[in-house]
Write an enzyme that holds these catalytic residues in place. Structure first.
Site, PDB file in Angstrom:
ATOM      1  N   CYS A   1      -0.299   4.567  -9.968  1.00 47.80           N
ATOM      2  CA  CYS A   1      -1.325   5.598  -9.812  1.00 47.80           C
ATOM      3  C   CYS A   1      -0.639   6.951  -9.632  1.00 47.80           C
ATOM      4  O   CYS A   1       0.583   7.025  -9.489  1.00 47.80           O
ATOM      5  CB  CYS A   1      -2.235   5.290  -8.620  1.00 47.80           C
ATOM      6  SG  CYS A   1      -1.408   5.440  -7.008  1.00 47.80           S
TER       7      CYS A   1
ATOM      8  N   CYS B   1       1.780   2.780  -5.147  1.00 50.09           N
ATOM      9  CA  CYS B   1       1.466   2.958  -6.567  1.00 50.09           C
ATOM     10  C   CYS B   1       1.901   4.298  -7.130  1.00 50.09           C
ATOM     11  O   CYS B   1       2.022   4.462  -8.348  1.00 50.09           O
ATOM     12  CB  CYS B   1      -0.023   2.741  -6.803  1.00 50.09           C
ATOM     13  SG  CYS B   1      -1.100   3.948  -5.985  1.00 50.09           S
TER      14      CYS B   1
END
Length: 274
Positions: A192, A111
């Site tokens: 992320c 991510c």
């Protein structure tokens, strides 16, 4: 008697000629009608050898990126791709149409290793590769569809190679646009850490709200994400937008509403240096 037979033969010949002409004209008319229907859209037609390209790209998908993907059956993936749109109205695509394909071929990319872009695909990939980062086009499904076009016709088992709907001139819910919107949304919303985006500062508006990045990716970033923007400029042209420009200010405002931290850099040489 001979004259009568001659007249009959002449009549038969004329009748046969009219019959052949009628059949030929009808066939030509049907052919023109059929292909005028296939050619009614404003976008490019399906890429020639579409299925073959999909199969070959799946079979040769790079091992270093494959590590982010589950074991794959390329024949099933190709079939799921075709089943998503073939024989269907090319202007009535839904995200559900691609669910079986995504379930088969979704990639699990770390991510915090994602690079987004708008009008800068090749530069974004040039930036990503030496850093071990990944663009959407580096994922399995992204690589299968990169630079391809596709659509079908209702009730037909064939691809329309004449034309496909353009998202601006024909319909937004076409199968090409919906495919990239679905993949882009998943790619952005599961990111992320720090996400990179490469934008073109040689354009008047480096950030375009109607681009895939503007309307799909940026609005779906999580609040915990930091977006690092790089504005690149054509060395032969003066910059037309910058980190202090109005379009980037708009982007910053959109991200601020989602509590996404934003950093912007104008330096091309810094961006390209590992």
């Amino acid at each position: 008697m001979a004259d009568c037979c001659t007249r009959k033969k002449l009549c038969y010949c004329l009748l046969l000629c009219f019959l052949v002409a009628g059949i030929t004209g009808g066939a030509i008319g049907i052919h023109k009608w059929y292909h005028s229907g296939l050619n009614r859209w404003h976008g490019l037609g399906s890429t020639p050898d579409f299925q073959k390209i999909i199969q070959e790209r799946c079979d040769t998908y790079p091992q270093q990126i494959w590590s982010y993907s589950r074991n794959r059956n390329c024949q099933e993936i190709k079939q799921a791709f075709m089943s998503a749109f073939i024989s269907k109205d090319p202007c009535k695509a839904t995200k559900e149409d691609y669910k079986p394909l995504i379930d088969l071929a979704d990639s699990t990319v770390p991510c915090d290793k994602r690079v987004l872009w708008s009008k800068t695909k090749e530069l974004a990939r040039e930036y990503a590769k030496p850093r071990g980062l990944v663009t959407l086009e580096d994922t399995l499904l992204g690589s299968l569809a990169d630079d391809l076009s596709w659509c079908g016709e209702p009730g037909s088992p064939d691809l329309n190679t004449w034309s496909c709907p353009d998202w601006k001139k024909d319909c937004r819910t076409n199968y090409l646009t919906v495919f990239w919107e679905v993949l882009s949304k998943r790619f952005a919303e599961s990111a992320c850490g720090t996400v990179q985006v490469v934008l073109d500062g040689s354009l008047e508006n480096a950030f375009n709200e109607m681009s895939i990045f503007g309307r799909v990716e940026a609005p779906n970033l999580k609040p915990v994400v930091t977006l690092q923007a790089w504005l690149v400029h054509d060395p032969g042209k003066p910059p037309r937008d910058s980190c202090s420009g109005s379009s980037i200010t708009k982007l910053k405002s959109i991200l601020s509403e989602r509590n996404v931290r934003f950093i912007c850099r104008d330096n091309l040489s810094m961006m390209l240096r590992p």
